[in-house]
Design an enzyme around this catalytic site. Structure first.
Site: not given
Ligand code: 8Y4
Length: 228
Positions: A175, A210
């Protein structure tokens, strides 16, 4: 992912990226249902990442046993009544605002207290609807309507959430806050930071991570647990 040590596969068909354009229900269904069917058919534990009740219904019929909802079952008025009489478990995640605009100017007085209070109201709503506490997990929603400092405060104060009687799920993998701490703009070059943040979360009580990088996370956890 299973070979690498994943316990749960989280399948989603709609981006929650800030500014992402929503997809139609039919498009979301056609993206996730065949995948869930195939993976559940292979015996995998599948969670569905959705905020839409019709997708929850179809996903459960296809074999998903966990609903991962970034709106904590508030995104669709039917979600609670759909999930309650099922056997599925639910991940209640906190988000301020909606994915389109959530990162514009998030404001909290006390992000840990406010996020915890919100999750507790959603736990109570689920219990009231007939979802046993054993079926509920909670998630502070790192990056969902949070500034850099909000994200860091939530991670530093994560142990506050273990007092809510439900397992704590944590998503930090790749993230943006890791990019900001390290000056790394490319998400797939944030593995080391993701491992550090994930382990820090586990040390503070997270029990489900996750992640994108399953093998690496498993290895880090194996060593961490052995040395605890
Ligand atoms: C790079 C990689 C930049 C990933 C942004 C991201 C969560 C989630 C997501 C979380 C739960 C993501 C669906 C966002 N994040 N579900 N989902 N908890 N329960 N962003 O933190 O991965 S998607």
């Amino acid at each position: 992912l299973i070979t690498d040590g994943a316990d749960i596969l989280d399948i989603g068909g709609e981006s929650s990226r800030p500014g992402a354009v929503p997809v139609s229900l039919d498009e979301e269904l056609s993206r996730v249902i065949p995948v869930i069917e195939a993976l559940a058919g292979e015996g995998a534990c599948v969670s569905v990442d959705t905020r839409h009740a019709p997708v929850m219904v179809a996903a459960m019929a296809a074999g998903a046993t966990i609903i991962n909802d970034i709106t904590a079952l508030e995104g669709d008025p039917q979600s609670l009544e759909i999930v309650a009489p099922s056997k599925a478990s639910v991940v209640l995640m906190h988000m301020q605002g909606d994915p389109r605009t959530m990162q514009e100017a998030p404001v909290y007085t006390d992000v840990v207290a406010e996020t915890g209070a919100y999750l507790l109201t959603r736990i109570r709503a689920c219990q009231q609807a007939g979802i046993a506490t054993e079926r509920i997990a909670i998630d502070p929603g790192i990056g969902f309507g949070k500034s850099q400092e909000h994200n860091l405060d939530l991670l530093r104060g994560l142990s506050a959430f273990t007092g809510l009687e439900c397992p704590v799920v944590l998503g930090v993998s790749r993230k943006s806050f890791i990019g900001r701490l390290s000056g790394e703009d490319v998400p797939d070059r944030r593995l080391a930071g993701s491992l550090a943040a994930g382990l820090a979360g586990v040390a503070r009580g997270a029990s489900i991570l996750r992640v994108h990088d399953v093998l690496e996370t498993r290895q880090a956890l194996d060593v961490w647990v052995a040395l605890k």
